[in-house]
Design a protein around this motif. Structure first.
Motif, PDB file in Angstrom:
ATOM      1  N   HIS A  15       0.836  -1.183   0.000  1.00 48.31           N
ATOM      2  CA  HIS A  15       0.000   0.000   0.000  1.00 48.31           C
ATOM      3  C   HIS A  15       0.883   1.249   0.000  1.00 48.31           C
ATOM      4  CE1 HIS A  15      -3.266   2.688   1.173  1.00 48.31           C
ATOM      5  NE2 HIS A  15      -2.430   3.195   2.062  1.00 48.31           N
ATOM      6  N   THR A  16       0.461   2.271  -0.718  1.00 45.22           N
ATOM      7  CA  THR A  16       1.115   3.568  -0.645  1.00 45.22           C
ATOM      8  C   THR A  16       0.046   4.642  -0.663  1.00 45.22           C
ATOM      9  OG1 THR A  16       2.821   4.999  -1.579  1.00 45.22           O
ATOM     10  CG2 THR A  16       1.449   3.818  -3.151  1.00 45.22           C
ATOM     11  N   GLU A  17       0.273   5.710   0.049  1.00 46.69           N
ATOM     12  CA  GLU A  17      -0.654   6.832   0.024  1.00 46.69           C
ATOM     13  C   GLU A  17      -0.602   7.478  -1.351  1.00 46.69           C
ATOM     14  OE1 GLU A  17      -2.872   7.926   2.312  1.00 46.69           O
ATOM     15  OE2 GLU A  17      -2.309   6.186   3.526  1.00 46.69           O
ATOM     16  N   SER A  18      -1.743   7.549  -1.988  1.00 48.18           N
ATOM     17  CA  SER A  18      -1.803   8.196  -3.292  1.00 48.18           C
ATOM     18  C   SER A  18      -3.230   8.642  -3.547  1.00 48.18           C
ATOM     19  CB  SER A  18      -1.345   7.239  -4.403  1.00 48.18           C
ATOM     20  OG  SER A  18      -2.243   6.168  -4.537  1.00 48.18           O
ATOM     21  N   GLY A  19      -3.387   9.429  -4.582  1.00 44.77           N
ATOM     22  CA  GLY A  19      -4.710   9.862  -4.985  1.00 44.77           C
ATOM     23  C   GLY A  19      -5.346   8.833  -5.904  1.00 44.77           C
ATOM     24  N   GLU A  20      -6.393   9.241  -6.566  1.00 45.19           N
ATOM     25  CA  GLU A  20      -7.154   8.352  -7.434  1.00 45.19           C
ATOM     26  C   GLU A  20      -6.548   8.287  -8.840  1.00 45.19           C
ATOM     27  OE1 GLU A  20     -10.939  10.276  -7.333  1.00 45.19           O
ATOM     28  OE2 GLU A  20     -10.254  11.978  -8.492  1.00 45.19           O
ATOM     29  N   HIS A  35      -0.588   9.319 -10.161  1.00 48.74           N
ATOM     30  CA  HIS A  35      -1.851   9.340  -9.423  1.00 48.74           C
ATOM     31  C   HIS A  35      -2.345  10.776  -9.329  1.00 48.74           C
ATOM     32  CE1 HIS A  35      -0.199  10.966  -5.570  1.00 48.74           C
ATOM     33  NE2 HIS A  35       0.919  10.511  -6.094  1.00 48.74           N
ATOM     34  N   PRO A  37      -3.771  13.399  -6.756  1.00 49.13           N
ATOM     35  CA  PRO A  37      -4.185  13.919  -5.462  1.00 49.13           C
ATOM     36  C   PRO A  37      -5.318  14.929  -5.673  1.00 49.13           C
ATOM     37  CG  PRO A  37      -2.077  14.849  -6.104  1.00 49.13           C
ATOM     38  CD  PRO A  37      -2.461  13.860  -7.167  1.00 49.13           C
ATOM     39  N   LYS A  44       5.333   8.632  -8.293  1.00 48.54           N
ATOM     40  CA  LYS A  44       6.069   7.856  -7.302  1.00 48.54           C
ATOM     41  C   LYS A  44       6.845   6.777  -8.042  1.00 48.54           C
ATOM     42  CE  LYS A  44       2.743   8.456  -3.571  1.00 48.54           C
ATOM     43  NZ  LYS A  44       3.244   8.487  -2.223  1.00 48.54           N
ATOM     44  N   ASP A  54       8.146   9.491  -3.493  1.00 47.27           N
ATOM     45  CA  ASP A  54       7.694  10.560  -4.369  1.00 47.27           C
ATOM     46  C   ASP A  54       8.796  10.892  -5.358  1.00 47.27           C
ATOM     47  OD1 ASP A  54       5.201  10.827  -3.174  1.00 47.27           O
ATOM     48  OD2 ASP A  54       5.937  12.253  -1.698  1.00 47.27           O
TER      49      ASP A  54
END
Length: 131
Positions: A15-20, A35, A37, A44, A54
């Motif tokens: 998992h990585t924090e990202s937008g749609e 991605h 945000p 990334k 990033d």
């Protein structure tokens, strides 16, 4: 994030924090994730699909000068055409909305598709941009 070799059997990788609106390229044994945000297109990189870092700055292209995209730029889908002699670039199609922001209710009312191209995924050109 999951991966599959046959599109039938999937393995959870991480998992990585990202937008749609995610798009992934594979180059030189590395994964490049695009991605969306809240506004713009982020990049990334990962060697293993587990650890992501990033890469570059948030891509907003000519948004400040485009009434049709002043509200939001999102959904960048990149195709690697670097090895196609007629193109020799990365080509990105993206969604722009405006002139108002999504919060002002303009997202679905005024939507456009834009195109941009790059040699390195960091520096982008588009129709009408001065060199």
């Amino acid at each position: 994030m999951s991966s599959s070799y046959d599109l039938k059997t999937w393995n959870y990788v991480g998992h990585t924090e990202s937008g749609e609106n995610v798009c992934v390229l594979v180059e030189n044994n590395e994964y490049i994730l695009m991605h969306s945000p809240k506004n713009g297109i982020g990049l990334k990189r990962s060697a293993d699909l587990k650890t992501w870092k990033d890469y570059g700055s948030l891509i907003t292209l000519g948004q400040g000068e485009w009434p049709w995209a002043k509200g939001r730029i999102t959904a960048g889908a990149v195709v690697n055409l670097m090895h196609v002699p007629e193109f020799g670039k990365y080509v990105m199609l993206f969604h722009g909305s405006g002139p108002l922001t999504e919060e002002a209710g303009d997202f679905d009312k005024n939507a456009s598709i834009g195109i941009a191209w790059s040699d390195d995924l960091l520096n982008w050109q588009w129709p009408g941009k001065q060199p």
